[in-house]
Write a protein that holds these residues in place. Structure first.
Motif, PDB file in Angstrom:
ATOM      1  N   LEU A 183       0.717  -0.977  -0.074  1.00 52.06           N
ATOM      2  CA  LEU A 183      -0.040   0.046  -0.076  1.00 52.06           C
ATOM      3  C   LEU A 183       0.678   1.348   0.121  1.00 52.06           C
ATOM      4  N   GLY A 184       1.984   1.100   0.820  1.00 57.29           N
ATOM      5  CA  GLY A 184       2.676   2.502   0.915  1.00 57.29           C
ATOM      6  C   GLY A 184       3.462   2.702  -0.391  1.00 57.29           C
ATOM      7  N   ILE A 185       3.587   1.607  -1.400  1.00 56.31           N
ATOM      8  CA  ILE A 185       4.552   1.979  -2.571  1.00 56.31           C
ATOM      9  C   ILE A 185       3.615   2.313  -3.793  1.00 56.31           C
ATOM     10  N   ALA A 186       2.229   1.824  -3.368  1.00 51.97           N
ATOM     11  CA  ALA A 186       1.219   2.210  -4.421  1.00 51.97           C
ATOM     12  C   ALA A 186       0.711   3.655  -4.182  1.00 51.97           C
ATOM     13  N   VAL A 187       0.863   4.089  -2.834  1.00 50.39           N
ATOM     14  CA  VAL A 187       0.396   5.447  -2.585  1.00 50.39           C
ATOM     15  C   VAL A 187       1.464   6.331  -3.240  1.00 50.39           C
ATOM     16  N   ALA A 188       2.688   6.032  -2.997  1.00 47.62           N
ATOM     17  CA  ALA A 188       3.781   6.786  -3.373  1.00 47.62           C
ATOM     18  C   ALA A 188       3.803   6.909  -5.020  1.00 47.62           C
ATOM     19  N   GLU A 189       3.786   5.770  -5.677  1.00 52.13           N
ATOM     20  CA  GLU A 189       3.691   5.708  -6.984  1.00 52.13           C
ATOM     21  C   GLU A 189       2.515   6.613  -7.692  1.00 52.13           C
ATOM     22  N   THR A 190       1.216   6.511  -7.000  1.00 51.07           N
ATOM     23  CA  THR A 190       0.104   7.365  -7.206  1.00 51.07           C
ATOM     24  C   THR A 190       0.222   8.945  -7.155  1.00 51.07           C
ATOM     25  N   VAL A 191       0.968   9.139  -6.153  1.00 49.53           N
ATOM     26  CA  VAL A 191       1.120  10.604  -5.933  1.00 49.53           C
ATOM     27  C   VAL A 191       2.444  11.121  -6.938  1.00 49.53           C
ATOM     28  N   GLY A 192       3.388  10.245  -7.265  1.00 48.71           N
ATOM     29  CA  GLY A 192       4.273  10.712  -8.017  1.00 48.71           C
ATOM     30  C   GLY A 192       5.524  11.467  -7.301  1.00 48.71           C
ATOM     31  N   GLU A 193       6.678  11.730  -8.042  1.00 49.95           N
ATOM     32  CA  GLU A 193       7.991  12.281  -7.440  1.00 49.95           C
ATOM     33  C   GLU A 193       7.491  13.513  -6.840  1.00 49.95           C
ATOM     34  N   ASN A 194       6.472  14.392  -7.428  1.00 53.90           N
ATOM     35  CA  ASN A 194       6.521  15.665  -7.074  1.00 53.90           C
ATOM     36  C   ASN A 194       5.206  15.944  -6.549  1.00 53.90           C
ATOM     37  N   GLY A 195       4.448  15.045  -6.286  1.00 52.08           N
ATOM     38  CA  GLY A 195       3.102  15.098  -5.759  1.00 52.08           C
ATOM     39  C   GLY A 195       3.054  15.470  -4.117  1.00 52.08           C
ATOM     40  N   ASP A 196       1.856  15.841  -3.861  1.00 53.62           N
ATOM     41  CA  ASP A 196       1.813  16.178  -2.279  1.00 53.62           C
ATOM     42  C   ASP A 196       1.208  14.951  -1.441  1.00 53.62           C
ATOM     43  N   MET A 197       2.170  14.315  -0.846  1.00 55.38           N
ATOM     44  CA  MET A 197       1.663  13.298   0.214  1.00 55.38           C
ATOM     45  C   MET A 197       0.436  13.643   1.041  1.00 55.38           C
ATOM     46  N   ALA A 198       0.613  14.675   1.588  1.00 54.80           N
ATOM     47  CA  ALA A 198      -0.473  15.289   2.764  1.00 54.80           C
ATOM     48  C   ALA A 198      -1.889  15.431   2.291  1.00 54.80           C
ATOM     49  N   ASN A 199      -1.820  15.729   0.718  1.00 58.22           N
ATOM     50  CA  ASN A 199      -3.045  15.849   0.168  1.00 58.22           C
ATOM     51  C   ASN A 199      -3.993  14.638  -0.087  1.00 58.22           C
ATOM     52  N   PHE A 200      -3.181  13.285   0.233  1.00 58.49           N
ATOM     53  CA  PHE A 200      -3.809  12.066  -0.195  1.00 58.49           C
ATOM     54  C   PHE A 200      -4.413  11.410   1.339  1.00 58.49           C
ATOM     55  N   GLU A 201      -3.804  12.261   2.431  1.00 57.04           N
ATOM     56  CA  GLU A 201      -4.096  11.335   3.483  1.00 57.04           C
ATOM     57  C   GLU A 201      -5.472  11.172   3.926  1.00 57.04           C
ATOM     58  N   ASN A 202      -6.446  11.738   3.572  1.00 56.28           N
ATOM     59  CA  ASN A 202      -7.981  11.631   4.049  1.00 56.28           C
ATOM     60  C   ASN A 202      -8.259  10.231   3.359  1.00 56.28           C
ATOM     61  N   ASP A 203      -8.004  10.304   1.953  1.00 56.76           N
ATOM     62  CA  ASP A 203      -8.345   9.363   1.174  1.00 56.76           C
ATOM     63  C   ASP A 203      -7.694   7.856   1.534  1.00 56.76           C
ATOM     64  N   PHE A 204      -6.537   8.102   1.963  1.00 60.24           N
ATOM     65  CA  PHE A 204      -5.776   6.992   2.340  1.00 60.24           C
ATOM     66  C   PHE A 204      -6.547   6.056   3.680  1.00 60.24           C
ATOM     67  N   ASN A 205      -6.830   7.113   4.601  1.00 62.03           N
ATOM     68  CA  ASN A 205      -7.603   6.638   5.670  1.00 62.03           C
ATOM     69  C   ASN A 205      -9.002   6.112   5.325  1.00 62.03           C
ATOM     70  N   LYS A 206      -9.524   6.641   4.323  1.00 58.82           N
ATOM     71  CA  LYS A 206     -10.885   6.244   3.857  1.00 58.82           C
ATOM     72  C   LYS A 206     -10.915   4.652   3.190  1.00 58.82           C
ATOM     73  N   ILE A 207      -9.738   4.456   2.686  1.00 58.54           N
ATOM     74  CA  ILE A 207      -9.549   2.987   1.956  1.00 58.54           C
ATOM     75  C   ILE A 207      -9.464   2.063   3.214  1.00 58.54           C
ATOM     76  N   ASN A 208      -8.874   2.332   4.194  1.00 52.02           N
ATOM     77  CA  ASN A 208      -8.528   1.485   5.387  1.00 52.02           C
ATOM     78  C   ASN A 208      -9.831   1.431   6.113  1.00 52.02           C
TER      79      ASN A 208
END
Length: 250
Positions: free
Chosen positions: A115-140
């Motif tokens: 999951l961690g790798i998939a999230v990082a690849e989805t965000v991309g090298e220059n993406g904003d990880m913090a912007n993903f956290e709410n959706d990440f929590n929703k999945i779990n």
């Protein structure tokens, strides 16, 4: 090797895996049964705009699922998957494990490593990880709710399954203390660590070793009392895989 490009293709491949492993009377079927339910639920959430970024969620779902699909077909092609998945798959023929243990072995490899790798690849090298956290929590949260449902259905094919929680309280064994929410928190930390790392291969290798070791802890218990409980539960579990799959899908 099969890969999915859309969430519908993910569901189709999971269905094919389920058919194959059900016919083989294999314990490898239990994780994809749960995973297909999770994928259907995420698809429903996307269609109802439940996520902050629904298009991104489908991208994540496909990248994430392909990590399991790749590992599964590596196994079938006699290739070597990640250590986490190799350790999980190696227990498929272990007749001493509970149905829930087989489910948890898949969850462990997929959430704690993939999951961690998939999230990082989805965000991309220059993406904003913090912007993903709410959706990440929703999945779990979705996964945790569906695991609760699976546990209820396991009780229909495992009359003594309730003993694990009753007599496992207070024990430190991973069999009874494994938590989706704790795994989520660890996966989020790893996602950030992997995202910002300049040595991603090394980060993967280190994480894979740790999660692979955790897989072995999900199959064993040091407590003799808990060993007896697990053995008793397993003795009365329905060992007819197609029948169990039918109940888990109900």
């Amino acid at each position: 090797m099969k890969t999915a490009k859309t969430i519908d293709e993910v569901i189709l491949i999971l269905e094919q895996i389920i058919v194959t492993e059900t016919k083989a009377n294999s314990n490898l079927v239990y994780f994809p049964v749960l995973y297909k339910q999770v994928t259907h639920r995420i698809k429903e959430g996307i269609e109802k705009n439940e996520f902050e970024n629904n298009n991104r969620m489908e991208v994540l779902d496909v990248i994430f699922a392909n990590r399991y699909i790749k590992a599964y077909f590596q196994l079938k092609n006699n290739e070597t998957p990640s250590q986490s998945w190799a350790n999980a798959f190696a227990e498929a023929n272990n007749g001493k494990l509970l149905i829930m243990q087989h489910v948890l072995l898949g969850i462990n490899a997929h959430i704690n490593l993939d999951l961690g790798i998939a999230v990082a690849e989805t965000v991309g090298e220059n993406g904003d990880m913090a912007n993903f956290e709410n959706d990440f929590n929703k999945i779990n949260e979705i996964l945790a709710s569906l695991v609760d449902g699976v546990q209820e259905r396991i009780g229909r094919v495992s009359p003594l399954f309730y003993l694990l929680e009753r007599f496992g309280k207070g024990k430190e064994d991973k069999i009874v203390t494994f938590s989706i929410l704790i795994a989520r928190d660890g996966a989020w930390l790893f996602a950030n660590q992997y995202h910002f790392s300049h040595t991603k291969d090394l980060e993967f290798q280190r994480r894979d070793i740790v999660i692979g070791m955790l897989a072995t802890k999900l199959t064993k218990t040091k407590s003799r009392w808990l060993q007896w409980v697990v053995k008793s539960i397993r003795w009365l579990e329905n060992k007819d895989v197609p029948a169990v799959v039918m109940v888990l899908n109900s």
